[in-house]
Design an enzyme around this catalytic site. Structure first.
Site, PDB file in Angstrom:
ATOM      1  N   PRO A  41      -0.794   4.517  -1.822  1.00  0.00           N
ATOM      2  CA  PRO A  41       0.643   4.789  -1.885  1.00  0.00           C
ATOM      3  C   PRO A  41       0.928   6.204  -2.383  1.00  0.00           C
ATOM      4  O   PRO A  41       0.257   6.693  -3.287  1.00  0.00           O
ATOM      5  CB  PRO A  41       1.184   3.751  -2.860  1.00  0.00           C
ATOM      6  CG  PRO A  41       0.032   3.010  -3.385  1.00  0.00           C
ATOM      7  CD  PRO A  41      -1.208   3.469  -2.736  1.00  0.00           C
ATOM      8  N   GLU A  42       1.898   6.831  -1.788  1.00  0.00           N
ATOM      9  CA  GLU A  42       2.302   8.169  -2.200  1.00  0.00           C
ATOM     10  C   GLU A  42       3.722   8.078  -2.772  1.00  0.00           C
ATOM     11  O   GLU A  42       4.194   6.987  -3.044  1.00  0.00           O
ATOM     12  CB  GLU A  42       2.176   9.121  -1.004  1.00  0.00           C
ATOM     13  CG  GLU A  42       0.741   9.129  -0.450  1.00  0.00           C
ATOM     14  CD  GLU A  42       0.528  10.012   0.773  1.00  0.00           C
ATOM     15  OE1 GLU A  42       1.231  11.020   0.905  1.00  0.00           O
ATOM     16  OE2 GLU A  42      -0.350   9.685   1.595  1.00  0.00           O
ATOM     17  N   HIS A  64      -5.559 -12.207  -5.251  1.00  0.00           N
ATOM     18  CA  HIS A  64      -6.074 -11.076  -6.012  1.00  0.00           C
ATOM     19  C   HIS A  64      -5.205 -10.768  -7.230  1.00  0.00           C
ATOM     20  O   HIS A  64      -5.112  -9.618  -7.656  1.00  0.00           O
ATOM     21  CB  HIS A  64      -6.198  -9.854  -5.096  1.00  0.00           C
ATOM     22  CG  HIS A  64      -7.088 -10.100  -3.917  1.00  0.00           C
ATOM     23  ND1 HIS A  64      -8.462 -10.227  -4.037  1.00  0.00           N
ATOM     24  CD2 HIS A  64      -6.811 -10.292  -2.603  1.00  0.00           C
ATOM     25  CE1 HIS A  64      -8.983 -10.461  -2.846  1.00  0.00           C
ATOM     26  NE2 HIS A  64      -8.017 -10.515  -1.951  1.00  0.00           N
ATOM     27  N   ARG A  81      -8.692  -4.372  -4.146  1.00  0.00           N
ATOM     28  CA  ARG A  81      -9.882  -3.531  -4.295  1.00  0.00           C
ATOM     29  C   ARG A  81     -10.105  -3.057  -5.730  1.00  0.00           C
ATOM     30  O   ARG A  81     -11.090  -2.361  -6.010  1.00  0.00           O
ATOM     31  CB  ARG A  81      -9.793  -2.359  -3.329  1.00  0.00           C
ATOM     32  CG  ARG A  81      -9.749  -2.866  -1.886  1.00  0.00           C
ATOM     33  CD  ARG A  81      -9.484  -1.780  -0.890  1.00  0.00           C
ATOM     34  NE  ARG A  81     -10.577  -0.819  -0.808  1.00  0.00           N
ATOM     35  CZ  ARG A  81     -10.557   0.250  -0.018  1.00  0.00           C
ATOM     36  NH1 ARG A  81      -9.501   0.500   0.724  1.00  0.00           N
ATOM     37  NH2 ARG A  81     -11.570   1.061   0.008  1.00  0.00           N
TER      38      ARG A  81
END
Ligand SMILES: [Zn+2]
Length: 283
Positions: free
Chosen positions: A2-3, A95, A115
């Site tokens: 994400p930016e 997750h 991740r």
């Protein structure tokens, strides 16, 4: 990863969803998610329980929640992190890494990370600006961003323009996606030497950066790999508006030349061979 627009969408969701509420329970389901909190998961929880969330702030890609203790919870989404504000009885996500419950027994805050590159930590005295992100530059949408300082610092560098755009100590919030889009819009190859960028061109680049970031924000950001979502679990729509990033082989929206893909820092860059001619000696 994400930016700025994606992280800003999450920040807005946190502002709506958790500010003004008091944390009552903390469950850390995976130690990796608090690995940056060196004193460990129990200490992380102890510093949060009973504290009220005062605001939701962001600098570049970094988020923090100032607490009424003067500390701050900082969050980094990494590659796949999600912060969701959901009803407490919603079944745990596969997750799910950290769960924060509130005293009002309303919706809880969940940190989900497939991740596990992202994580949360409590930074002592970090409410105003956490020490861990003090080195991060302001972003182009920050009202206090200094344009001329940026122009001067960019031109004082001896690197390629794309590398400079990705340097979070020069300008924050821009990653691979928006760097490619900004460079396409301004018509510069990412390997162009920074010291050869004129002042007017550098200002133009900044204007394009603001434009593309604002346009993306208005569409909820770019959910290119389907991992980034808002605090309500909604994907952004800006991927449909990308001109260069992820479009190798497809026609340039300006001149119809197929977009080229080049290897860059173990990832890739997408650009138009005609609108963004490669310099003789790319950096
Ligand atoms: Zn073109």
């Amino acid at each position: 990863m994400p930016e700025l627009p994606e992280v800003e969408v999450v920040r807005l969701g946190l502002e709506r969803g958790v500010v003004g509420r008091t944390i009552a329970a903390v469950d850390v389901h995976h130690p990796r998610a608090v690995r940056r909190h060196e004193a460990g998961a129990q200490d992380f929880a102890d510093l949060l329980v009973g504290r009220r969330v005062e605001a939701a702030r962001r600098r570049g890609k970094y988020l923090w929640l100032p607490l009424d203790s003067g500390d701050a919870v900082t969050g980094h989404l990494g590659m796949s992190g999600q912060l969701l504000v959901v009803p407490p009885d919603k079944p745990a996500e596969t997750h799910l890494r950290i769960r924060l419950g509130f005293a009002d027994r309303g919706r809880e805050l969940r940190f989900i990370d497939q991740r596990t590159f992202g994580g949360l930590q409590v930074v002592a005295g970090g409410a105003e600006l956490p020490s861990t992100i003090r080195h991060i530059a302001r972003d182009p949408l920050d009202p206090e961003f200094d344009d001329e300082l940026f122009v001067g610092r960019l031109r004082a560098k001896t690197t390629g323009v794309k590398r400079a755009l990705l340097d979070q100590t020069l300008v924050s919030g821009i990653g691979n996606i928006y760097a490619d889009e900004v460079l396409w819009r301004v018509g510069l190859h990412g390997g162009r030497a920074t010291e050869a960028v004129t002042r007017p061109k550098a200002r133009e680049l900044l204007a394009h950066a603001r434009e593309v970031l604002a346009e993306s924000l208005a569409q909820g950001g770019t959910s290119f790999d389907a991992l980034y979502v808002s605090t309500e679990g909604v994907s952004g729509l800006f991927a449909h508006s990308l001109s260069a990033y992820g479009r190798a082989g497809q026609p340039c929206p300006r001149c119809s030349t197929p977009i080229r893909r080049e290897v860059f820092m173990n990832r890739s860059s997408a650009s138009c061979p005609r609108c963004q001619p490669r310099p003789r000696h790319p950096r």
